[in-house]
Design a protein around this motif. Structure first.
Motif, PDB file in Angstrom:
ATOM      1  N   ILE A 143      33.370  28.148  59.320  1.00 29.05           N
ATOM      2  CA  ILE A 143      34.357  27.864  58.284  1.00 29.05           C
ATOM      3  C   ILE A 143      33.991  28.609  56.999  1.00 29.05           C
ATOM      4  CG2 ILE A 143      35.470  26.065  56.901  1.00 29.05           C
ATOM      5  CD1 ILE A 143      36.146  25.793  59.797  1.00 29.05           C
ATOM      6  N   CYS A 144      32.719  28.530  56.658  1.00 29.60           N
ATOM      7  CA  CYS A 144      32.171  29.228  55.507  1.00 29.60           C
ATOM      8  C   CYS A 144      30.659  29.263  55.690  1.00 29.60           C
ATOM      9  CB  CYS A 144      32.558  28.543  54.194  1.00 29.60           C
ATOM     10  SG  CYS A 144      31.917  26.846  54.028  1.00 29.60           S
ATOM     11  N   LYS A 145      29.936  29.793  54.759  1.00 31.38           N
ATOM     12  CA  LYS A 145      28.486  29.873  54.885  1.00 31.38           C
ATOM     13  C   LYS A 145      27.882  28.482  55.077  1.00 31.38           C
ATOM     14  CE  LYS A 145      24.298  31.435  52.522  1.00 31.38           C
ATOM     15  NZ  LYS A 145      23.719  31.981  51.266  1.00 31.38           N
ATOM     16  N   GLY A 146      27.171  28.312  56.184  1.00 28.37           N
ATOM     17  CA  GLY A 146      26.490  27.049  56.454  1.00 28.37           C
ATOM     18  C   GLY A 146      27.354  25.955  57.037  1.00 28.37           C
ATOM     19  N   VAL A 147      28.633  26.271  57.355  1.00 27.05           N
ATOM     20  CA  VAL A 147      29.536  25.250  57.890  1.00 27.05           C
ATOM     21  C   VAL A 147      30.250  25.773  59.132  1.00 27.05           C
ATOM     22  CG1 VAL A 147      31.505  23.730  57.447  1.00 27.05           C
ATOM     23  CG2 VAL A 147      29.927  24.311  55.579  1.00 27.05           C
ATOM     24  N   TYR A 148      30.146  25.026  60.227  1.00 29.18           N
ATOM     25  CA  TYR A 148      30.818  25.357  61.480  1.00 29.18           C
ATOM     26  C   TYR A 148      31.578  24.136  61.991  1.00 29.18           C
ATOM     27  CZ  TYR A 148      28.422  29.836  62.218  1.00 29.18           C
ATOM     28  OH  TYR A 148      27.990  31.134  62.113  1.00 29.18           O
ATOM     29  N   THR A 149      32.604  24.405  62.792  1.00 26.02           N
ATOM     30  CA  THR A 149      33.201  23.305  63.548  1.00 26.02           C
ATOM     31  C   THR A 149      32.286  23.007  64.740  1.00 26.02           C
ATOM     32  OG1 THR A 149      34.485  24.694  65.079  1.00 26.02           O
ATOM     33  CG2 THR A 149      35.515  24.126  62.967  1.00 26.02           C
ATOM     34  N   THR A 150      32.465  21.858  65.342  1.00 29.09           N
ATOM     35  CA  THR A 150      31.721  21.523  66.554  1.00 29.09           C
ATOM     36  C   THR A 150      32.306  22.212  67.775  1.00 29.09           C
ATOM     37  OG1 THR A 150      33.122  19.609  67.008  1.00 29.09           O
ATOM     38  CG2 THR A 150      31.130  19.227  65.695  1.00 29.09           C
ATOM     39  N   ARG A 168      32.546  19.469  49.597  1.00 32.12           N
ATOM     40  CA  ARG A 168      32.188  20.625  48.771  1.00 32.12           C
ATOM     41  C   ARG A 168      30.824  21.169  49.187  1.00 32.12           C
ATOM     42  NH1 ARG A 168      33.465  18.080  42.811  1.00 32.12           N
ATOM     43  NH2 ARG A 168      35.705  18.547  42.685  1.00 32.12           N
ATOM     44  N   THR A 169      30.751  22.484  49.336  1.00 34.06           N
ATOM     45  CA  THR A 169      29.463  23.158  49.495  1.00 34.06           C
ATOM     46  C   THR A 169      29.252  24.009  48.243  1.00 34.06           C
ATOM     47  OG1 THR A 169      30.411  25.069  50.656  1.00 34.06           O
ATOM     48  CG2 THR A 169      29.769  23.170  51.999  1.00 34.06           C
ATOM     49  N   ASP A 170      28.335  24.955  48.293  1.00 34.25           N
ATOM     50  CA  ASP A 170      28.040  25.746  47.100  1.00 34.25           C
ATOM     51  C   ASP A 170      29.273  26.422  46.518  1.00 34.25           C
ATOM     52  OD1 ASP A 170      25.392  25.055  47.332  1.00 34.25           O
ATOM     53  OD2 ASP A 170      24.786  26.915  48.311  1.00 34.25           O
ATOM     54  N   ASN A 171      30.055  27.050  47.385  1.00 33.66           N
ATOM     55  CA  ASN A 171      31.178  27.849  46.906  1.00 33.66           C
ATOM     56  C   ASN A 171      32.461  27.628  47.701  1.00 33.66           C
ATOM     57  OD1 ASN A 171      29.604  29.494  44.895  1.00 33.66           O
ATOM     58  ND2 ASN A 171      28.537  30.125  46.768  1.00 33.66           N
ATOM     59  N   PHE A 172      32.575  26.487  48.379  1.00 36.12           N
ATOM     60  CA  PHE A 172      33.718  26.294  49.260  1.00 36.12           C
ATOM     61  C   PHE A 172      34.080  24.813  49.308  1.00 36.12           C
ATOM     62  CE2 PHE A 172      36.204  26.836  53.190  1.00 36.12           C
ATOM     63  CZ  PHE A 172      36.721  28.113  53.021  1.00 36.12           C
ATOM     64  N   THR A 173      35.385  24.533  49.394  1.00 36.59           N
ATOM     65  CA  THR A 173      35.864  23.149  49.477  1.00 36.59           C
ATOM     66  C   THR A 173      36.761  22.984  50.690  1.00 36.59           C
ATOM     67  OG1 THR A 173      35.776  22.889  47.061  1.00 36.59           O
ATOM     68  CG2 THR A 173      37.130  21.323  48.290  1.00 36.59           C
ATOM     69  N   ILE A 174      36.468  21.959  51.496  1.00 36.39           N
ATOM     70  CA  ILE A 174      37.190  21.702  52.747  1.00 36.39           C
ATOM     71  C   ILE A 174      37.843  20.330  52.686  1.00 36.39           C
ATOM     72  CG2 ILE A 174      36.981  21.445  55.254  1.00 36.39           C
ATOM     73  CD1 ILE A 174      34.330  23.113  54.962  1.00 36.39           C
ATOM     74  N   LEU A 175      39.101  20.261  53.083  1.00 39.52           N
ATOM     75  CA  LEU A 175      39.755  18.976  53.288  1.00 39.52           C
ATOM     76  C   LEU A 175      39.697  18.675  54.777  1.00 39.52           C
ATOM     77  CD1 LEU A 175      41.430  16.613  52.085  1.00 39.52           C
ATOM     78  CD2 LEU A 175      43.465  17.861  52.841  1.00 39.52           C
ATOM     79  N   PHE A 176      39.056  17.560  55.113  1.00 42.94           N
ATOM     80  CA  PHE A 176      38.883  17.162  56.508  1.00 42.94           C
ATOM     81  C   PHE A 176      39.768  15.958  56.785  1.00 42.94           C
ATOM     82  CE2 PHE A 176      36.443  14.881  59.875  1.00 42.94           C
ATOM     83  CZ  PHE A 176      36.452  15.875  60.842  1.00 42.94           C
ATOM     84  N   ASP A 177      40.863  16.180  57.521  1.00 43.62           N
ATOM     85  CA  ASP A 177      41.865  15.169  57.848  1.00 43.62           C
ATOM     86  C   ASP A 177      42.678  14.753  56.619  1.00 43.62           C
ATOM     87  OD1 ASP A 177      41.280  15.298  60.511  1.00 43.62           O
ATOM     88  OD2 ASP A 177      40.193  13.416  60.617  1.00 43.62           O
TER      89      ASP A 177
END
Length: 325
Positions: free
Chosen positions: A179-186, A84-93
Motif C-alpha cells: 500500500i505504501c512504505k511498510g504497509v501491505y495487505t494480507t 497514519r504512517t510517516d507519510n501516508f493515511t489509509i481509511l480501512f473500512d
C-alpha cells in the motif's frame, strides 16, 4: 448431522425450511475444501517480502466503533479506522449507517478536525454491508472536498472481490500487496461461512524497532491464518493485533451472530473454551499490543482478552487514538 438439524430449533427458525439443510451442508463442505485448497496453494507459492520497509510511527483512530471516547460522535454499525504512517493515511473500512446523504464516518472525521483530503487510500476488508456501507460513499458526500468535488478518482481503492460493478477505479489483488512504505495487505483469504462464504483482507504494518501490527475488519479469515500469513511473508515479530476477530460467544451476543457467521457449523457455535484457545495461540506470539473490536466479539470474549492481556490491551473507541512510535 441430521439429528443436530432436527433437534436445533434455532437453526429451523432461521432457515424456515429445513428440507434444504442437506444441500446447505453439502455446499458448505465444498466451500471448505475449496477455501482450504486455495489457502494451501497460496501459502506454498508465497515468498518472504524483501525490503518490507517500515514506518517510524503508527497511529490508528476508530471513526466507527461500538464504543466511543466521550464526545458527540455519531454511532454506526461495523467499523472504520483511520491509519497514519510517516507519510501516508489509509481509511480501512467505512462502517454502515442509514444516512442517505453523508456517512457517519465523515461526520466523525469533521468532528475530529481531520480533513478528508488527508486520506491517500481506501482499503475495504470484505464485502459485508457493515464494512463498506453498501458502497453508498461512492456517490454521497463522504469524499467531497471543499470545492464540492469527489476526491475518490485521486486515490487507490483496494477491494476484496470482483464483479462489484462500482463504476469507479478499484484495485483487487489476491496476494499481499504494498500500500505504501511498510504497509501491505494480507492478501485475500477465503472464509467458508455456512450461509455467506466471503473473502477478506487485512493490513500488515511494520513499525520500526517494534514489528508487525495486524489490522483486521472482522477476522472471518481466522486468527490462525492471519498469523500464518504474517509468518509466511515476513520474519519480523508480530507486535500487535487490532480490529475485529469475530468471537461472538453463543448466548452472549445477538441471537444469530454467535450462531451463524463464526466459520463453524451453526449447531457447533463458539464457546468460551474456543476463545481461550485462540488467546493462547496469540500469547505465543508475545504481542505487545492488542485491541479487539466490540462490533463482532461478545462481552465474555472481550473480558477474556482483557484478563489475558492486562498490560497489552487497548480499547478500540471512536475518537481515541492508538499510537505506536
Amino acid at each position: 448431522m441430521f439429528k443436530a438439524i432436527e433437534t436445533d430449533s434455532l437453526f429451523a427458525s432461521f432457515v424456515k425450511d429445513t428440507s434444504n439443510a442437506l444441500e446447505l451442508y453439502k455446499q458448505y463442505k465444498i466451500n471448505v475444501m475449496k477455501s482450504d485448497s486455495t489457502w494451501n496453494n497460496d501459502q506454498q507459492r508465497l515468498f518472504k517480502i524483501q525490503n518490507f520497509g517500515y514506518t517510524n510511527k503508527f497511529e490508528l483512530i476508530p471513526l466507527v466503533e461500538n464504543l466511543n471516547d466521550g464526545k458527540t460522535f455519531r454511532k454506526a454499525g461495523g467499523i472504520s479506522y483511520l491509519i497514519r504512517t510517516d507519510n501516508f493515511t489509509i481509511l480501512f473500512d467505512t462502517g454502515i449507517d442509514d444516512d442517505s446523504i453523508e456517512c457517519v464516518l465523515r461526520y466523525n472525521l469533521d468532528l475530529l478536525g481531520i480533513d478528508v483530503c488527508e486520506i491517500d487510500a481506501i482499503v475495504i476488508s470484505h464485502n459485508h454491508g457493515d464494512h463498506q456501507n453498501n458502497w453508498k460513499w461512492i456517490n454521497d458526500k463522504t469524499f467531497i472536498n471543499s470545492k464540492n468535488k469527489s476526491i475518490l478518482p485521486e486515490m487507490n481503492i483496494f477491494v476484496p472481490c470482483d464483479s462489484l460493478n462500482l463504476k469507479i477505479p478499484a484495485l483487487l489483488f489476491n496476494d499481499p500487496t504494498k500500500i505504501c512504505k511498510g504497509v501491505y495487505t494480507t492478501g485475500i483469504i477465503k472464509a467458508p461461512l455456512f450461509f455467506w462464504p466471503t473473502q477478506e483482507q487485512g493490513l500488515i504494518i511494520n513499525v520500526k524497532d517494534k514489528g508487525l501490527i495486524i489490522v483486521t475488519g472482522c477476522g472471518h479469515q481466522t486468527v490462525d491464518k492471519l498469523l500464518l500469513r504474517c509468518k509466511r511473508i515476513s520474519d519480523l515479530p508480530i507486535y500487535g493485533i487490532l480490529g475485529g476477530i469475530h468471537f461472538p460467544i453463543y448466548g452472549d451476543s445477538e441471537k444469530y451472530m454467535g450462531y451463524l457467521i463464526t466459520g463453524r457449523l451453526p449447531w457447533e457455535p463458539l464457546t468460551v473454551s474456543d476463545v481461550n484457545k485462540k488467546i493462547e495461540l496469540i500469547k505465543k506470539q508475545n504481542v505487545k499490543l492488542i485491541g479487539i473490536s466490540t462490533h463482532d466479539s461478545s462481552v465474555k470474549a472481550i473480558e477474556a482478552f482483557k484478563k489475558a492481556f492486562s498490560k497489552e490491551y487497548k480499547d478500540l473507541k471512536t475518537g481515541a487514538w492508538i499510537v505506536v512510535k
